[in-house]
Write an enzyme that holds these catalytic residues in place. Sequence first.
Site, PDB file in Angstrom:
ATOM      1  N   CYS A  39      -3.068   3.447  -7.891  1.00  8.52           N
ATOM      2  CA  CYS A  39      -2.386   2.205  -7.520  1.00  8.52           C
ATOM      3  C   CYS A  39      -1.900   2.237  -6.074  1.00  8.52           C
ATOM      4  CB  CYS A  39      -1.201   1.975  -8.466  1.00  8.52           C
ATOM      5  SG  CYS A  39      -0.299   0.461  -8.077  1.00  8.52           S
ATOM      6  N   CYS A  56       1.390   0.347  -5.508  1.00 11.10           N
ATOM      7  CA  CYS A  56       2.594   1.100  -5.923  1.00 11.10           C
ATOM      8  C   CYS A  56       2.901   2.239  -4.953  1.00 11.10           C
ATOM      9  CB  CYS A  56       2.398   1.737  -7.305  1.00 11.10           C
ATOM     10  SG  CYS A  56       1.554   0.730  -8.514  1.00 11.10           S
ATOM     11  N   ASP A  57       1.864   2.962  -4.521  1.00 13.47           N
ATOM     12  CA  ASP A  57       2.110   4.259  -3.881  1.00 13.47           C
ATOM     13  C   ASP A  57       1.804   4.336  -2.388  1.00 13.47           C
ATOM     14  OD1 ASP A  57       2.947   5.238  -6.302  1.00 13.47           O
ATOM     15  OD2 ASP A  57       0.948   5.895  -6.905  1.00 13.47           O
TER      16      ASP A  57
END
Length: 309
Positions: A135, A138-139
């Site tokens: 992701c 997200c990261d």
Amino acid sequence: MSQTDYDLIVIGAGPAGLTAALYAGRARLSVLVLEKAAPGGQILVSDWIENYPGFVEGISGADLMTNVLEQARRFGMETRSAEVASLDLGDTVKRVHLSDGALSAKSVIIATGASPRKLGVPGENTFWGQGVSTCATCDAPFYRDSLVAAVGGGDTAVQESLFLTRFAKKVYLIHRRDQLRAARILQERAFENERLEIIWDSVLTEIKGGASGVTGVAVKNVKTGDLTDLTVHGCFVWVGTVPNTGFVPAVIDLDAAGFITVNSRMETSVPGVYAAGDVRNTPLRQVATAVGDGAIAASEAIHYIENLK
Ligand code: NAP
């Protein structure tokens, strides 16, 4: 006719499932959508969608799915956070077993999507969530001014690697062939991006690291056999998807890759049970196709339920 808790239970609250619920709600069916994670599906983590019609400049996955969720709720859709354990698919009553009991419906639509496939190399599980990710939304912020590796050559790998370049100093995109599978427009952007370096004809053979997380990856050129170590602090894996069908009983036919086999009406091998979106056998996995599948599945479920009366 047998009484059931709902007319229709939809399993999965991604674009296909929520569209099915919207259509069924407008037909005045009682509809429950079950979702084990956050409503919205995989597309929630897509930073920007620019090939879904109607949004001239594009729209974020989260905004699109928030709108669809609200829209379906307007027509009476209920949602419940629950993971389906198994299905019991009788002629007129379909039972959906959850960890805390069972619910019944006249018809079921399976729209559970697909999950990222793992590579299966040493280090992948060890550093999963600690430097290995699927992701970027997200990261990616964890890798500001860092070096990262990404694996894959499809739309996901190229689109998400481009997103990573907004943060990382350099993204090495490791692809097993000498041509990308991704859409041409994404390829053009990748070739123009100075922070993205494609490592052709190569596979990742190991993810290395220690207590502080990922420190590097080993890469093998499949044509020459040469091995190279790259220093990176994160590794993103985008090598396709596997269908989320763990709870699906054997009476539902799957294709060789494990996706649910349906006809053009989204009918599975069990009457009254439909599949829609990424979980089914389909030549294209996009929001636009999932939405179309959801609409067809709901329309067929509506006719099926009418004919039971
Ligand atoms: P995909 O299209 O199946 O591509 C998977 C990529 O991973 C391919 O390039 C494949 O290489 C590579 N690969 C597979 N197994 C591998 C392995 N074991 N080791 C190394 N490489 C491996 O998957 P995806 O990119 O996740 O896309 C899934 C679906 O979502 C597609 O239908 C796609 O169009 C759609 N999608 C669309 C968008 C968009 O429209 N913007 C964005 C994301 C996803 P080969 O090419 O050699 O097979």
